[in-house]
Scaffold this active site. Structure first.
Site, PDB file in Angstrom:
ATOM      1  N   GLU A 291      19.898 -70.866  62.922  1.00  0.00           N
ATOM      2  CA  GLU A 291      18.665 -70.237  62.444  1.00  0.00           C
ATOM      3  C   GLU A 291      18.843 -69.580  61.070  1.00  0.00           C
ATOM      4  OE1 GLU A 291      16.328 -69.227  66.510  1.00  0.00           O
ATOM      5  OE2 GLU A 291      17.584 -67.621  65.765  1.00  0.00           O
ATOM      6  N   ASP A 365      16.841 -71.545  75.123  1.00  0.00           N
ATOM      7  CA  ASP A 365      16.675 -70.228  74.515  1.00  0.00           C
ATOM      8  C   ASP A 365      15.954 -69.236  75.433  1.00  0.00           C
ATOM      9  OD1 ASP A 365      16.720 -68.240  72.690  1.00  0.00           O
ATOM     10  OD2 ASP A 365      15.519 -69.233  71.165  1.00  0.00           O
ATOM     11  N   GLU A 393      11.778 -61.189  75.820  1.00  0.00           N
ATOM     12  CA  GLU A 393      11.105 -61.868  74.710  1.00  0.00           C
ATOM     13  C   GLU A 393      10.162 -62.962  75.203  1.00  0.00           C
ATOM     14  OE1 GLU A 393      13.837 -63.648  71.948  1.00  0.00           O
ATOM     15  OE2 GLU A 393      12.253 -64.667  70.830  1.00  0.00           O
TER      16      GLU A 393
END
Ligand code: BDP
Length: 693
Positions: A291, A365, A393
């Site tokens: 990322e 993820d 998240e």
């Protein structure tokens, strides 16, 4: 003990020590008269203070420190510090420094309780375990516990930036007040450390994996040293994230190439500088070439070359290097789920002894449900850490009630070789890490129920075999109430809560359907992000014929990354569990499921079930209103109301979209979404917490 706490504001977490039930008090009180703990160690003092204060609150009378062994002594000691412990010849062999024995026994005709260990940290964990036993209302008469941690390293990873922003944080700002450090130590740090120690968490990484090299400059290192000093008595070691380009960012070098001698010297010197001021510094956690983060790949070097260079700098000081396996290249190729395994499997055996490779629980993820990461059980020559996300998240932030114990146990207990036998994920671990869910909100985690995830992480990291239900029960008794009816109601809600989220967000193995960036709310239609594998459409692949990602041999063949027995089952439609179906298979809308329903019907029923479950939780919670303190009861009620609204939103928007792509009518019993798809697609959330963009 704690900083001043308002009754019922959640600050005291599970360390409330409310007065024990009268019958427990009357039978147990004689067993607890004085505490004997001869030591100058801050850790042993912390342990005996905690015992003193905890039992005082539970019993309603103080438990003085003493030197004498009398009936009712609680004795803390190692064979070195206590002649009595030495004389008792307890089976302390093999318990290491952190294990302990709790036992009710007699010595010179005196009935005593011993907390025995080989080292001070064992005494600390043993003391908390004794208080936990007491808070479960168990009799201490027959006490006989012998425990040691399953993994030596049990750590929180804080994704905290130096400006106080917490990436993916839903509980306020960072607990580290950099501007006030090193001069002022926030008393809250001590309570943070106590809470961690109480569940055996022994390490913390203070900074974000998307790292800022500034934390490695001398000014900041002094601040870090002050935090490390506050945490140390509670058995916690401090780690930092290391930005791979630090030699350039703060070192003035033109390169960060791990094979360049100047770079190697720079890191060696930096490590030396850190250990001079923090002698027990834990080491570094590194996110590299993922990322957009810098890494050895920028110089054509492998992950092993990058990790080993940093490990060599830490090794002379006994430091550990945690290298994350969460990587994906610029081009996702056939399947992003394959990337970590493809990249790291060939490197097995190539890492230094002080390197631990840290992989997320699943190959993508932190989704509400993923199959276990194929690296577990397949890196025999590499030490592995399991990374989970306590901060939610992808599971509704701190608004949605989702107890993650079952999710983590599902990973820990997953068999890496065969269906129901053979080694499991837990067997391959040296460490376990959770992305922390803490912040400076008064109740620490944004919602009272998210405290349970912090708690459960510590307990499962200590004992991978624990049942998530047992953990929920002990947390509930310590946090909410002893009343068996209340405990069973709350635990029932907790145990269903994560499955409800899976049902209304990503049923049947679907994944990554969240809105972009902040990841809150539905976005299955998103298909315009610059990277293919950031788009939900990449992951669900739905069209008029069917839905799901074919990861069998006819597709990306990610299944082949698992060991044969596991791969064979995942590949077979009659063996793969429904929970993972669309993760591994592309399935026609009208194909029959194990339930006898078509996939389309099954999918709809899962959304329905998820929303229903949240409605039930709301009702059950409402019925507890007279039995819990009003402040926390009200706070949870408000969150559940919002969760129900958002669960409906997920259901409605998802169904509207699947109906659009599948061109299937809704069966008569399914209530149509109240709005058209365009309305859901137009929803934009702004200023969402935790979003780094
Ligand atoms: C993703 C998060 C991102 C993290 C990344 C990671 O959205 O904020 O930086 O994980 O684990 O899920 O590095």
């Amino acid at each position: 003990m704690a900083s001043p706490a308002l009754a019922g504001d959640g600050y005291r977490l599970w360390l409330r020590y409310p007065p024990a039930a009268a019958h427990w008090r009357s039978t147990e009180a004689p067993r607890l008269r004085v505490i004997v703990a001869r030591s100058r160690s801050p850790t042993v003092n912390a342990a005996s203070d905690e015992l003193g204060q905890g039992f005082a609150a539970l019993l309603g009378r103080t438990l003085p420190r003493s030197h004498e062994i009398i009936d009712g002594t609680v004795l803390l000691g190692t064979p070195q510090t206590s002649k009595v412990i030495a004389a008792l010849r307890l089976p302390l062999g093999g318990l290491g420094d952190e294990g302990f024995i709790l036992r009710s026994t007699s010595y010179s005709d005196k009935r005593i309780i011993v907390v025995a260990a080989n080292g001070e940290r064992g005494l600390l964990y043993g003391s908390f375990a004794l208080l936990r036993e007491a808070q479960q209302g168990r009799s201490l008469a027959g006490l006989d516990l012998r425990q040691k941690p399953a993994s030596p390293l049990r750590m929180l990873n804080h994704w905290d930036n130096l400006d106080g922003f917490v990436e993916r944080g839903y509980a306020g700002r960072s607990l580290w007040r950099w501007a006030e450090l090193p001069g002022q130590i926030d008393p809250r740090l001590i309570d943070y450390a106590r809470a961690n120690a109480s569940v055996g968490i022994n390490a913390t990484v203070l900074t974000n994996v998307n790292a800022d090299a500034t934390v490695l400059t001398p000014d900041y290192l002094r601040k870090v040293a002050a935090i490390a000093g506050a945490l140390r008595p509670w058995g916690m070691r401090t780690f930092l994230t290391a930005r791979f380009s630090a030699p350039i960012d703060i070192g003035g070098l033109p390169t960060a190439d791990p094979t360049d001698p100047r770079v190697r010297r720079w890191w060696k010197a930096k490590a030396g500088e850190i250990y001079r001021i923090i002698p027990d510094f834990g080491g570094f956690l590194v996110k590299a070439n993922s990322e957009g983060q810098p890494g050895p790949g920028d110089y054509g070097r492998s992950h092993a070359e990058g990790a080993n260079m940093l490990a060599d700098a830490l090794a002379p000081h006994g430091g550990t290097l945690l290298w994350r396996a969460f990587v994906y290249q610029a081009d996702p190729g056939s399947d992003r789920a394959r990337q970590a395994f493809d990249e790291f499997k060939p490197l097995d055996g190539r890492f230094r002894r002080n390197v631990i490779l840290q992989a997320k629980n699943g190959p993508i993820d932190f989704q509400p449900r993923e199959p276990f990461h194929p690296l577990f059980g397949q890196m025999p020559a590499t030490r592995l850490a399991l990374e989970v996300q306590a901060t939610k998240e992808y599971l509704g932030f701190s608004t949605h009630l989702a107890y993650l114990g079952p999710m983590w146990a599902e990973t820990l207990h997953a068999r890496t070789e065969h269906g129901d036998r053979g080694p499991n994920v837990a067997d391959s671990l040296t460490a376990m890490a959770a992305v922390a869910n803490t912040g400076d909100d008064r109740n620490w985690t944004g919602s009272d129920f998210d405290q349970a995830n912090w708690y459960a992480f510590g307990r499962l990291a200590w004992d991978h075999a624990l049942s998530p239900r047992a953990v929920a029960e002990e947390w509930t008794r310590q946090t909410w109430s002893h009343d068996p009816a209340v405990v069973s109601q709350i635990v029932g809600m907790m145990m269903r809560s994560r499955e409800a989220v899976v049902d209304y967000m990503t049923p049947l193995g679907l994944h990554h359907l969240m809105a972009s960036g902040h990841h809150h709310g539905p976005g299955p239609w998103v298909d315009d992000l610059p990277r293919a594998d950031w788009n939900p459409t990449y992951f669900h692949r739905a069209d008029e014929r069917g839905i799901g990602f074919d990861r069998t041999a006819s597709g990306s063949n990610a299944i082949s990354q698992y060991r044969t027995g596991v791969a064979r089952c995942f590949a077979r439609r009659d063996c793969v569990p429904d929970e993972h179906l669309l993760w591994f298979h592309r399935v026609g809308w009208d194909e029959r499921m194990q339930s006898g329903r078509t996939l389309w019907e099954e999918l709809l029923s899962r959304y329905e079930r998820g929303v229903q479950s949240v409605g039930d939780m709301r009702g059950e919670w409402a019925a507890l209103d007279k039995k819990l303190d009003p402040e926390r009861h009200q706070a949870v009620s408000a969150k559940l109301a919002q969760q129900e609204k958002e669960a409906r939103w997920w259901r409605d928007a998802s169904i509207a979209y699947w109906q659009f792509v599948s061109r299937r009518p809704l069966p008569p019993e399914v209530t149509p979404p109240p709005h058209d798809l365009a309305t859901y697609r137009a929803i934009r959330l702004r200023n969402v917490p935790g979003d780094p963009e």
